[in-house]
Every structure is written in structure tokens, then in C-alpha cells.
Design a protein around this motif. Sequence first.
Motif, PDB file in Angstrom:
ATOM      1  N   HIS A 124       0.815  -1.210   0.000  1.00  0.00           N
ATOM      2  CA  HIS A 124       0.000   0.000   0.000  1.00  0.00           C
ATOM      3  C   HIS A 124       0.853   1.267   0.000  1.00  0.00           C
ATOM      4  CE1 HIS A 124      -2.953  -3.005   1.353  1.00  0.00           C
ATOM      5  NE2 HIS A 124      -3.822  -2.226   0.756  1.00  0.00           N
ATOM      6  N   GLY A 138       2.391   1.145  -3.719  1.00  0.00           N
ATOM      7  CA  GLY A 138       1.364   1.224  -4.741  1.00  0.00           C
ATOM      8  C   GLY A 138       1.681   0.302  -5.899  1.00  0.00           C
ATOM      9  N   TYR A 139       1.083   0.579  -7.036  1.00  0.00           N
ATOM     10  CA  TYR A 139       1.334  -0.247  -8.218  1.00  0.00           C
ATOM     11  C   TYR A 139       1.169   0.598  -9.469  1.00  0.00           C
ATOM     12  CZ  TYR A 139      -3.770  -0.486  -8.821  1.00  0.00           C
ATOM     13  OH  TYR A 139      -5.087  -0.166  -9.003  1.00  0.00           O
ATOM     14  N   ARG A 155      -0.764   4.011 -10.311  1.00  0.00           N
ATOM     15  CA  ARG A 155      -2.173   3.961  -9.937  1.00  0.00           C
ATOM     16  C   ARG A 155      -2.404   4.297  -8.461  1.00  0.00           C
ATOM     17  NH1 ARG A 155      -4.905   4.334 -14.485  1.00  0.00           N
ATOM     18  NH2 ARG A 155      -4.507   2.667 -15.965  1.00  0.00           N
ATOM     19  N   SER A 156      -1.453   4.008  -7.612  1.00  0.00           N
ATOM     20  CA  SER A 156      -1.639   4.253  -6.184  1.00  0.00           C
ATOM     21  C   SER A 156      -0.275   4.371  -5.527  1.00  0.00           C
ATOM     22  CB  SER A 156      -2.450   3.122  -5.529  1.00  0.00           C
ATOM     23  OG  SER A 156      -1.723   1.906  -5.553  1.00  0.00           O
ATOM     24  N   GLY A 157      -0.282   4.784  -4.249  1.00  0.00           N
ATOM     25  CA  GLY A 157       0.938   4.839  -3.476  1.00  0.00           C
ATOM     26  C   GLY A 157       2.009   5.736  -4.082  1.00  0.00           C
ATOM     27  N   GLU A 160       3.986   5.059  -6.459  1.00  0.00           N
ATOM     28  CA  GLU A 160       3.969   4.981  -7.915  1.00  0.00           C
ATOM     29  C   GLU A 160       3.103   6.090  -8.522  1.00  0.00           C
ATOM     30  OE1 GLU A 160       5.814   3.217  -9.738  1.00  0.00           O
ATOM     31  OE2 GLU A 160       6.094   1.166  -8.978  1.00  0.00           O
ATOM     32  N   LYS A 161       2.004   6.430  -7.862  1.00  0.00           N
ATOM     33  CA  LYS A 161       1.127   7.488  -8.371  1.00  0.00           C
ATOM     34  C   LYS A 161       1.615   8.863  -7.939  1.00  0.00           C
ATOM     35  CE  LYS A 161      -3.673   9.052  -8.501  1.00  0.00           C
ATOM     36  NZ  LYS A 161      -5.076   8.734  -8.161  1.00  0.00           N
ATOM     37  N   PRO A 189       1.470  -6.277  -5.611  1.00  0.00           N
ATOM     38  CA  PRO A 189       1.448  -5.353  -6.764  1.00  0.00           C
ATOM     39  C   PRO A 189       2.022  -5.955  -8.034  1.00  0.00           C
ATOM     40  CG  PRO A 189       3.131  -4.707  -5.172  1.00  0.00           C
ATOM     41  CD  PRO A 189       2.336  -5.786  -4.521  1.00  0.00           C
ATOM     42  N   LEU A 214      -7.482  -3.026  -1.887  1.00  0.00           N
ATOM     43  CA  LEU A 214      -6.806  -1.892  -2.533  1.00  0.00           C
ATOM     44  C   LEU A 214      -6.883  -0.623  -1.704  1.00  0.00           C
ATOM     45  CD1 LEU A 214      -7.853  -2.386  -6.263  1.00  0.00           C
ATOM     46  CD2 LEU A 214      -5.820  -3.235  -5.079  1.00  0.00           C
ATOM     47  N   ASN A 272      -6.004   1.734   1.194  1.00  0.00           N
ATOM     48  CA  ASN A 272      -4.907   1.900   2.157  1.00  0.00           C
ATOM     49  C   ASN A 272      -5.513   2.424   3.457  1.00  0.00           C
ATOM     50  OD1 ASN A 272      -2.653   2.482   3.640  1.00  0.00           O
ATOM     51  ND2 ASN A 272      -1.660   3.729   2.078  1.00  0.00           N
ATOM     52  N   LEU A 301       1.569  10.781  -0.169  1.00  0.00           N
ATOM     53  CA  LEU A 301       0.827   9.640  -0.694  1.00  0.00           C
ATOM     54  C   LEU A 301      -0.549  10.153  -1.123  1.00  0.00           C
ATOM     55  CD1 LEU A 301       1.621   6.800   1.901  1.00  0.00           C
ATOM     56  CD2 LEU A 301       2.468   6.975  -0.443  1.00  0.00           C
TER      57      LEU A 301
END
Length: 626
Positions: free
Chosen positions: A174, A177-178, A203-205, A207-208, A294, A317, A319, A420
Motif C-alpha cells: 500500500h 502502490g502499483y 495507480r496508487s501509493g 507509484e502514483k 502489486p 486496494l 490503504n 501519498l
Amino acid sequence: MSLSTRARHLRQGRASVLTGAVLAGFGIVTVGLIRLQVTFHDMYVDLSKENHVRLELIRAPRGSIYDRHGVLLADSAPSFSIAFRPFPAESAAVTRLTTAPGWVERVAKLIEADTTDVRRAVAQSNRTGQTSVLRRNAPFAVRAAIEETRGELPGLEVQVEPLRRYSHGALAAHLLGYAGEINEQELTERAAEGYRSGDLIGRSGIEKAYEDILRGQDGAEFVVVNAMGRRVSTLSEGPPRLPIPGHDLVLSLDLKVQSALEDAMANVDRGAAVAIDPRDGGVLGLVSRPNYDPNEFSVGLSTERWRELSEGGANPLINRAIQGVYPPGSTFKVVTMLAALHNDVARPDTRLAPCSGRYAFGGRVFGCWKHDGHGSLDFIGALINSCDVYFYQIGTRLGLPHLEEAAREFGFGARTGIDLPQEKKGLVPSPAWYDARWGAGRWRKGMMLNLAIGQGELLVTPLQLGLMIAEVAMGGRALRPHVVRSIQGVPDFAPARPPRERVGGRPEDWQAVQTALEGVVTSGTAKTAQVEGIRVAGKTGTAQNPHGRDHALFACYAPVDHPQIALAFVIENSGHGGTVAGPMASDVIARALLPDSVYALRRMRMPAVLRARPLKPDTVEVPYGD
């Protein structure tokens, strides 16, 4: 003129006309050749190249992610994908072939993919002329089958591209992310930024949040292909434009602490835990349950798997550390105590009416978690024993404006500013909020009693709870939680500073609260959080849950004399904070701060039932705070 002379002149005239016609024809051909060779030279060169030369994208790898000690957490590895590319010179033929009955089914079977997904991707490519990836990270058997049948299936090819890889699987999922493949809507919105079909996007975390930093710049080269579209050689006219990888990130996360948190939460169905370095606000670890791997998103998810992850009550998904909001329960008594001390409502040695287990107010009876009561306590003793009756009385004396001010100084009711995405604010009710809800002056009786012990309308995230206990550990020095410590190649990067220097409170007020929090662990409700050789301070909490069993909470820091780690746990539907979360915190602190050899001996001496950390229902009924 004689007949022979006229005949000769006629023949000469005809010869002249014929000669002129021939010369004119040659002139026209010559002019046409000149136009082809000179005037339209560049145009025809480009047309010929379209049939034999192809611009091939060289995808840039995303930047790698490391923990604070340089341990690799995420990087890009080469992988082989099956792609469909309609060539401009034969797009009509390819379209007819790919729409023929049975073609899609054959391709889907060959690459072991869903027929619907293949049909949608091929149709999009035929419509837009852009390449579509049909399967990522294809195994050798699938790649070999594609190569063997390329003559029968034009447009299919094997591409080498970077695959996002998370070295430790679901660990810190989380937080990291991914990244997933960009969709059509995003392509339309971000085309000006250079995104292309098949690109990965965070897309999240992390990574986004750091997409623009992690994303590199794609390269390109012209390659010569044969009639089947297979690469023959690289065009010698001009060097290729090499891809520029994305920037690498170094996180504040400590893999050792993260692993300890993961292990502590291994048997938790739903909940979250965070670890913060109270010296600078860096996040040492972050866990949310349930979680996911992920790496699944790197290779592509089936529709069924995506539905499983994104739908239903569990929703891994989410967090929960920054998106889950919970009543803080008795952990909020720390804020209440500081507000009362700061506003001279009480002093550390103040004694109020003794606790008999019950408190009558406004025609109602409010209970204490200890049914037979705590007796007479001073303020420090009230926090150590988490006496609800004492804090009910403080709440009536303190008033909402003072309590709200103290809560907001700790950052409750607002985003912490962590780097985040999708962080929730929580809720700190104000007089205006109650006026809007109940009408001016028509607040519910007992409202302040509930708020003083962390119940009622208060909602906080586990991260906010961890930030609060970290700032208490530092005597009120304000902190900004952050995940990224440095960016390689960006020397002037620095985490954002907190919006204020300090949380309100006199040094003696902070000292009183810190003394009480250490007492909570040594002799109060959190004796399960003790660690031999390390002074620990903390506060338990049990929050009422209208949808089921109570939530267990615990916030702590250690060592007391020079804090290095602050922890917050929220375990949903599990009971008492000291019973459930206290042992978890003890194990994480020991693993983080003790030498490995000492920790190993500690684990060996620990009863097996504690090593397994089962989550059993609490045997003590807790009506409100603990």
C-alpha cells in the motif's frame, strides 16, 4: 512540280511530324523523370520507407525504489509481451483477416488469454493504428508458438519491454502502490505529456504520487522489416534516440521495521499500522490489511481477479493507514489531557470526584470501562488507568472550543500532507458543525463526555494517530510525515516542512503527559507492550463500532529518553487495545531497536501462543474508552 518531287516532300513532312512527336514524347518522359527524381524525391523516399522501415519505440524503464538503507524495493526487469501491430501498408488486409470468423479465438487460445480482451484490443488497434499489448510477461512456450505462426497471423509480434517488479511481493504494497497500463481516457487526457498506448502509469501509493519523477523518457529507432513485419536490421541513417530511465527514489522506509510490522499484522483480517521516526517525521513502515501483491498488476489482471480486488467489503486496494477513519477511543485522552493542562482546567495532581464505575450527567448514566471503578485518582493516574469517569469530568470543564483547538493543532481533522495520494481528513466537530447538524444551542447532552474519551463524532486515520504520538514523544515539536527521503538526480529535493513549529503546550504539560504515558506501559492498561531493557510509553484505546465488535487501538513510542520510533495500530473488530495491539507493538519495538541476537533470544523465550499472536476476542467488556 513533278509527281516524284511531291511524293518526296510528303514523305519528308511525315518524317518531320513523326520525329517531332517522338522528341515531344521523350521530352515529356524526361520532364516526368525530373519531377520524380528531383521535385518529388523526398515524398517518394518517405513512401518507400513506410513499406520497409518502421519507427520502433524503445520504452524507458521506470525509476527504481529503495529503502533508507539502499535495499531494492521496486525496479524494472526485461519481459516479453505479445503485441498486435497493424502496419500502415497492409492495415486494410489485416483488418479483414482479424475480423474473419475464428481468428480472434485462435489468437486467444494461442496466447492463453481471454477472447473478449483480445477482440477489444485488436479492434482498438485497427481503429487507431496503434499497437496493443495482448499479453504481458508471456512464457517461453507462448512466445515460441507466436513465432511459429507469424506467417499465418500477421500483425502479431513479440516485444521486449520493461516490466515493473516488486522485489518483496506484497511487502509495503500500500505504500509503494502499483503501476498499470494506461487506459483510453488517460491517453486522451495526457497525450500531450507523451504517453502512448501500452505505457505504464502509477495507480496508487508512491507509484502514483511520484509518477512524473519515476517515469522516464522513451527512446526510438528506425528498423528495417521484411514482408512479415519481422525486424531485419537497424536503419543506418542516424543513431537511435536512447531512452532515459526515470529517477530513483530513496524512501524513509526501513525494511527491517516494515517486515516487523508485516509479521505483527499477519493474523489481522482488517486494520492498519504505521511506524514514524519522531526525529524527522519519516515513515519507517506502513501496513494495511487485507493487502495484495502489486506484481499482479505488472503482468495484467483478469476481469475476475480485478473484481475480486476492487469489490466486496474487504477491498484490499484501500490503504487503511491513510484512507480508513476510526473513532480514536481512549488514545484521544492524550489530546484531552494536554488541552486541559494548557488551558489550566486541571493540573497533574488535580483530583476530581472518585470513580465508582458510573457517572450521572444530563439524566443519563455513563459507565467506565472498569465496572467497579478506579476510586480517587490524580490526572496522571487517570491517564495511566484510562479512567473514563475522570475524563468525563474534564470534558465538562474543558468545553468544545478548547478541545477542538488542541485536536487541530495535532493535525486531526485535516490531511497530514504525507506524500501519498487519496489521504482522508477525518473529522473534528466544531461548534459550527454541531449547530448545522442539531440546530444552534441544541447540542446533545453528554456530547463533551463522549468527545473527551475519543468517542462521538471524532474520526481519525491511523497515520494521524501515529503522528500525534510522535509529536508527543518530541515534546510538541511539529512533524510532517513523509515517505520519500531523496530523489537521485534531484539534489535540491527535500521533504515538505510542517505548517507550524510546535504544538501548543508548556514544557511541564508535555512532561506530565509523557510521564503518564510511560506509566500506562509500566503499570497501566498496556503492560503487554513492555520490552525488557527499553522504556516504552503509549496509550491504549478501544473504539465503539456501530457495525460490529469494537476496534482495538494502541499508540506508543520508544525509547522514552531518546525516541526513535513511534507506532500506531488500529485492529478492526478485535476488542481491547492493550490485549490485542500491545503485544504487536512490543514485538515491533524489540525487533527494531534490540540487536538481532538479543531479539532472537527474546523470541525463543516467548511462549508459543504469543509468538503466533492469535487474535482472540477480548474477555473484558469495554463500553467506552478501553
